[in-house]
Design a protein around this motif. Sequence first.
Motif, short mmCIF file in Angstrom:
data_model
loop_
_atom_site.label_atom_id
_atom_site.label_comp_id
_atom_site.label_asym_id
_atom_site.label_seq_id
_atom_site.Cartn_x
_atom_site.Cartn_y
_atom_site.Cartn_z
N ILE A 69 61.18 -2.11 30.64
CA ILE A 69 61.29 -0.78 30.02
C ILE A 69 61.43 0.29 31.10
CG2 ILE A 69 59.99 0.96 28.71
CD1 ILE A 69 58.88 -1.42 27.03
N GLN A 70 60.65 0.16 32.18
CA GLN A 70 60.75 1.12 33.29
C GLN A 70 62.15 1.08 33.91
OE1 GLN A 70 57.52 -0.16 35.77
NE2 GLN A 70 56.05 1.27 34.85
N LEU A 71 62.70 -0.12 34.08
CA LEU A 71 64.05 -0.24 34.63
C LEU A 71 65.08 0.39 33.70
CD1 LEU A 71 64.14 -3.81 36.22
CD2 LEU A 71 64.03 -1.61 37.39
N SER A 72 64.89 0.23 32.40
CA SER A 72 65.79 0.84 31.43
C SER A 72 65.71 2.37 31.52
CB SER A 72 65.46 0.40 30.00
OG SER A 72 65.71 -0.98 29.85
N ALA A 73 64.48 2.89 31.66
CA ALA A 73 64.30 4.34 31.79
C ALA A 73 64.99 4.85 33.05
CB ALA A 73 62.82 4.69 31.79
N ILE A 74 64.84 4.12 34.14
CA ILE A 74 65.50 4.52 35.40
C ILE A 74 67.01 4.49 35.22
CG2 ILE A 74 65.93 3.78 37.78
CD1 ILE A 74 62.96 2.86 37.85
N SER A 75 67.52 3.47 34.54
CA SER A 75 68.96 3.36 34.30
C SER A 75 69.46 4.55 33.48
CB SER A 75 69.25 2.06 33.56
OG SER A 75 70.61 1.96 33.23
N ILE A 76 68.67 4.95 32.47
CA ILE A 76 69.05 6.11 31.65
C ILE A 76 69.04 7.37 32.51
CG2 ILE A 76 68.29 7.58 29.74
CD1 ILE A 76 67.35 4.95 28.36
N GLN A 77 68.02 7.51 33.35
CA GLN A 77 67.95 8.69 34.23
C GLN A 77 69.14 8.72 35.19
OE1 GLN A 77 64.08 8.16 35.96
NE2 GLN A 77 63.03 9.30 34.35
N LEU A 78 69.49 7.57 35.73
CA LEU A 78 70.65 7.51 36.64
C LEU A 78 71.94 7.85 35.90
CD1 LEU A 78 69.81 4.38 38.82
CD2 LEU A 78 69.75 6.78 39.51
N SER A 79 72.05 7.40 34.64
CA SER A 79 73.24 7.76 33.85
C SER A 79 73.30 9.26 33.62
CB SER A 79 73.21 7.01 32.50
OG SER A 79 73.35 5.64 32.69
N ALA A 80 72.14 9.87 33.33
CA ALA A 80 72.09 11.32 33.11
C ALA A 80 72.50 12.05 34.39
CB ALA A 80 70.70 11.74 32.67
N ILE A 81 72.00 11.57 35.53
CA ILE A 81 72.37 12.20 36.81
C ILE A 81 73.87 12.05 37.05
CG2 ILE A 81 72.13 11.96 39.33
CD1 ILE A 81 69.15 11.23 38.79
N SER A 82 74.40 10.88 36.73
CA SER A 82 75.84 10.64 36.89
C SER A 82 76.65 11.60 36.03
CB SER A 82 76.17 9.19 36.54
OG SER A 82 77.55 8.96 36.60
N ILE A 83 76.19 11.81 34.79
CA ILE A 83 76.89 12.74 33.88
C ILE A 83 76.80 14.16 34.44
CG2 ILE A 83 76.77 13.80 31.58
CD1 ILE A 83 75.92 10.99 30.55
N GLN A 84 75.62 14.55 34.95
CA GLN A 84 75.46 15.88 35.53
C GLN A 84 76.37 16.06 36.75
OE1 GLN A 84 71.27 15.98 36.25
NE2 GLN A 84 70.76 16.72 34.20
N SER A 86 79.12 14.48 37.30
CA SER A 86 80.49 14.54 36.80
C SER A 86 80.80 15.94 36.28
CB SER A 86 80.69 13.50 35.69
OG SER A 86 81.99 13.55 35.19
N ALA A 87 79.84 16.55 35.58
CA ALA A 87 80.02 17.91 35.07
C ALA A 87 80.18 18.89 36.23
CB ALA A 87 78.84 18.31 34.18
N ILE A 88 79.36 18.73 37.27
CA ILE A 88 79.46 19.59 38.45
C ILE A 88 80.83 19.41 39.10
CG2 ILE A 88 78.57 19.96 40.79
CD1 ILE A 88 75.77 19.30 39.64
N SER A 89 81.28 18.17 39.18
CA SER A 89 82.59 17.88 39.77
C SER A 89 83.70 18.57 38.98
CB SER A 89 82.82 16.37 39.81
OG SER A 89 84.13 16.07 40.24
N HIS A 90 83.61 18.52 37.65
CA HIS A 90 84.61 19.19 36.81
C HIS A 90 84.56 20.71 37.02
CE1 HIS A 90 86.25 15.77 34.74
NE2 HIS A 90 85.04 15.35 34.37
N GLN A 91 83.34 21.25 37.12
CA GLN A 91 83.21 22.68 37.34
C GLN A 91 83.81 23.07 38.69
OE1 GLN A 91 79.01 23.31 36.92
NE2 GLN A 91 79.11 23.59 34.68
N LEU A 92 83.54 22.26 39.71
CA LEU A 92 84.11 22.53 41.03
C LEU A 92 85.64 22.43 41.00
CD1 LEU A 92 81.59 20.74 43.41
CD2 LEU A 92 81.91 23.21 43.10
#
Length: 112
Positions: A69-84, A86-92
């Motif tokens: 479960i902890q690994l799944s939570a970390i994976s979700i957090q990493l996905s959220a960071i990746s999305i963020q 990506s959003a920053i990259s699009h803004q740039l």
Amino acid sequence: MDTYEQNLRRVHRKHLAISYQLSAISIQLSAISYQHSAFSIQHSAFSIQLSAISYQLSAISIQHSAFSIQLSAISIQLSAISIQLSAISHQLSAFSYQHSAFSRRPRSLAEC
């Protein structure tokens, strides 16, 4: 000694011999009973050990689930960071596009 007394003594000796044999059998039966008790105690101890192992395996399984479960939570957090990111990259990219469009804009005649 008369025959009656001899017979009586012979019967008494046979009675004593049978009594000793019965005592020996009683002792053997007691030993068997103690062995059975010892076996029963060993069986109980083995059963307790198996239960302890079972509980330990359950605890390991629970720890494994918690870790998963902890690994799944970390994976979700990493996905959220990746999305963020990506959003920053699009803004740039949008900012860069706007900046380059602003730089390429034709100058007015007055500026020339």
